[in-house]
Design a protein around this motif. Structure first.
Motif, PDB file in Angstrom:
ATOM      1  N   TYR A 111       0.636  -1.263  -0.115  1.00 14.13           N
ATOM      2  CA  TYR A 111       0.015   0.072  -0.084  1.00 14.13           C
ATOM      3  C   TYR A 111       0.875   1.303  -0.035  1.00 14.13           C
ATOM      4  O   TYR A 111       0.792   2.278  -0.474  1.00 14.13           O
ATOM      5  N   GLY A 112       1.965   1.363   0.998  1.00 13.17           N
ATOM      6  CA  GLY A 112       2.524   2.302   1.114  1.00 13.17           C
ATOM      7  C   GLY A 112       3.529   2.513  -0.444  1.00 13.17           C
ATOM      8  O   GLY A 112       3.740   3.701  -0.847  1.00 13.17           O
ATOM      9  N   ARG A 113       4.027   1.492  -0.916  1.00 12.58           N
ATOM     10  CA  ARG A 113       4.742   1.554  -2.273  1.00 12.58           C
ATOM     11  C   ARG A 113       3.726   2.210  -3.357  1.00 12.58           C
ATOM     12  O   ARG A 113       4.116   2.718  -4.291  1.00 12.58           O
ATOM     13  N   GLU A 114       2.507   1.402  -3.263  1.00 13.62           N
ATOM     14  CA  GLU A 114       1.796   1.946  -4.504  1.00 13.62           C
ATOM     15  C   GLU A 114       1.346   3.565  -4.253  1.00 13.62           C
ATOM     16  O   GLU A 114       1.080   4.151  -5.318  1.00 13.62           O
ATOM     17  N   LEU A 115       1.168   3.998  -2.801  1.00 12.41           N
ATOM     18  CA  LEU A 115       0.987   5.478  -3.062  1.00 12.41           C
ATOM     19  C   LEU A 115       2.079   6.165  -3.674  1.00 12.41           C
ATOM     20  O   LEU A 115       1.722   7.122  -4.182  1.00 12.41           O
ATOM     21  N   LEU A 116       3.403   6.008  -3.321  1.00 13.93           N
ATOM     22  CA  LEU A 116       4.402   6.605  -3.983  1.00 13.93           C
ATOM     23  C   LEU A 116       4.463   6.439  -5.561  1.00 13.93           C
ATOM     24  O   LEU A 116       4.662   7.256  -6.187  1.00 13.93           O
ATOM     25  N   SER A 117       4.154   5.083  -5.931  1.00 16.00           N
ATOM     26  CA  SER A 117       4.026   4.903  -7.385  1.00 16.00           C
ATOM     27  C   SER A 117       3.116   5.719  -8.223  1.00 16.00           C
ATOM     28  O   SER A 117       3.221   6.427  -9.102  1.00 16.00           O
ATOM     29  N   LEU A 118       1.940   5.919  -7.478  1.00 15.52           N
ATOM     30  CA  LEU A 118       0.753   6.582  -7.977  1.00 15.52           C
ATOM     31  C   LEU A 118       1.201   7.967  -8.027  1.00 15.52           C
ATOM     32  O   LEU A 118       0.837   8.822  -9.104  1.00 15.52           O
ATOM     33  N   THR A 119       1.810   8.609  -7.055  1.00  8.69           N
ATOM     34  CA  THR A 119       2.056   9.936  -6.969  1.00  8.69           C
ATOM     35  C   THR A 119       3.188  10.279  -8.092  1.00  8.69           C
ATOM     36  O   THR A 119       2.992  11.263  -8.739  1.00  8.69           O
ATOM     37  N   LYS A 120       4.051   9.498  -7.945  1.00  4.94           N
ATOM     38  CA  LYS A 120       5.185   9.610  -9.358  1.00  4.94           C
ATOM     39  C   LYS A 120       4.732   9.683 -10.555  1.00  4.94           C
ATOM     40  O   LYS A 120       4.898  10.172 -11.582  1.00  4.94           O
ATOM     41  N   TRP A 121       3.636   8.550 -10.784  1.00  2.92           N
ATOM     42  CA  TRP A 121       2.868   8.377 -11.961  1.00  2.92           C
ATOM     43  C   TRP A 121       2.237   9.621 -12.509  1.00  2.92           C
ATOM     44  O   TRP A 121       2.198  10.079 -13.772  1.00  2.92           O
ATOM     45  N   THR A 122       1.483  10.034 -11.562  1.00  5.61           N
ATOM     46  CA  THR A 122       0.755  11.472 -11.536  1.00  5.61           C
ATOM     47  C   THR A 122       1.611  12.479 -11.964  1.00  5.61           C
ATOM     48  O   THR A 122       1.040  13.201 -13.063  1.00  5.61           O
ATOM     49  N   VAL A 123       2.662  12.908 -11.297  1.00  8.47           N
ATOM     50  CA  VAL A 123       3.854  13.870 -11.680  1.00  8.47           C
ATOM     51  C   VAL A 123       3.989  13.734 -13.091  1.00  8.47           C
ATOM     52  O   VAL A 123       4.017  14.576 -14.080  1.00  8.47           O
ATOM     53  N   GLU A 124       4.513  12.420 -13.629  1.00  7.12           N
ATOM     54  CA  GLU A 124       4.883  11.987 -14.802  1.00  7.12           C
ATOM     55  C   GLU A 124       3.919  12.627 -15.763  1.00  7.12           C
ATOM     56  O   GLU A 124       4.266  13.216 -17.052  1.00  7.12           O
TER      57      GLU A 124
END
Length: 256
Positions: A238-251
């Motif tokens: 869950y924590g990793r997915e929050l980071l991945s989704l944030t990174k993906w949104t910024v990209e």
């Protein structure tokens, strides 16, 4: 008013403490990686703000301004996490028509026969679906990582065949190294083999939203088939997915 503030502070500390315990659960499975570290850090920061905010705010001046700014950013971060969590939950119930072909997203393997907990859950769910939908084809995805003895797709195929799924129904995509490549390369196979563009995506609940978005970006009409998650490892994922989704949104914001 002061009494209510104290009650709210105590409740906040209890929630932060519970969050810390939850993000420490992966240690019981012998792992403590980025997602759990991130979640633990967020909970610990919340506890520190609750403890030190009153005394710093009473001092006034730049200390008061700084702690208020920190609290503001922290609350905005919690709102963002809540929004992303809502998106994760919204993607978990998108059922497909009968006999829609399947894409199983790759994850850790240890041999040509043995896979990690996440991938085992995905393959189990895919096998169940394929047995119930005998006309559906399946694309298994995932290349060979630096710490893996073989492509993830090979282990998936072997496991599905051992469960009675015919080899002629299984297509292997064994070159990818992340979810985006899983789906982009799977689209090439789907087009080459005439499988169409409607597919069921098999992955865990926390990962489904991003997987469906990437599938649609690759050209698929995507449906969800949610695999079980290990409850002790869920905080890490869950924590990793929050980071991945944030990174993906910024990209997406930068590239678009």
């Amino acid at each position: 008013m002061e009494t209510w503030k104290k009650v709210g502070r105590i409740l906040g500390l209890v929630l932060c403490g519970a969050g810390c315990v939850w993000f420490l659960l992966p240690l019981l499975r012998g792992g403590f990686r980025l997602g759990a570290v991130f979640g633990l850090g967020v909970c610990a920061l919340g506890a520190l703000l609750l403890v030190f905010y009153p005394r710093l705010a009473r001092k006034g001046g730049w200390k008061k301004a700084l702690v208020r700014l920190a609290a503001c950013f922290y609350c905005l971060g919690l709102c963002w996490a809540g929004y992303l969590t809502g998106l994760m939950l919204s993607a978990q119930n998108r059922p497909a028509p009968a006999n829609t072909p399947v894409i199983v997203l790759g994850a850790q393997v240890f041999s040509a026969e043995r896979m990690g907990v996440s991938l085992a859950g995905r393959v189990e769910k895919a096998a169940q679906y394929l047995q119930e939908n005998p006309e559906a084809a399946c694309i298994v995805t995932g290349g060979q990582g630096g710490d893996e003895p073989c492509p993830e797709a090979l282990t998936q195929r072997n496991n599905l065949v051992s469960r009675g799924i015919g080899e002629e129904r299984i297509y292997m995509e064994s070159e990818s190294h992340n979810t985006r490549q899983n789906l982009d390369f799977a689209m090439e196979i789907a087009q080459r083999e005439g499988l169409g563009t409607e597919f069921v995506i098999v992955t865990q609940d926390f990962h489904m939203y991003r997987a469906l978005q990437l599938a649609e970006n690759a050209g698929f009409t995507a449906y969800s088939l949610t695999a079980r998650s290990d409850p002790l490892l869920l905080p890490e994922y869950y924590g990793r997915e929050l980071l991945s989704l944030t990174k993906w949104t910024v990209e997406r914001l930068i590239l678009e």
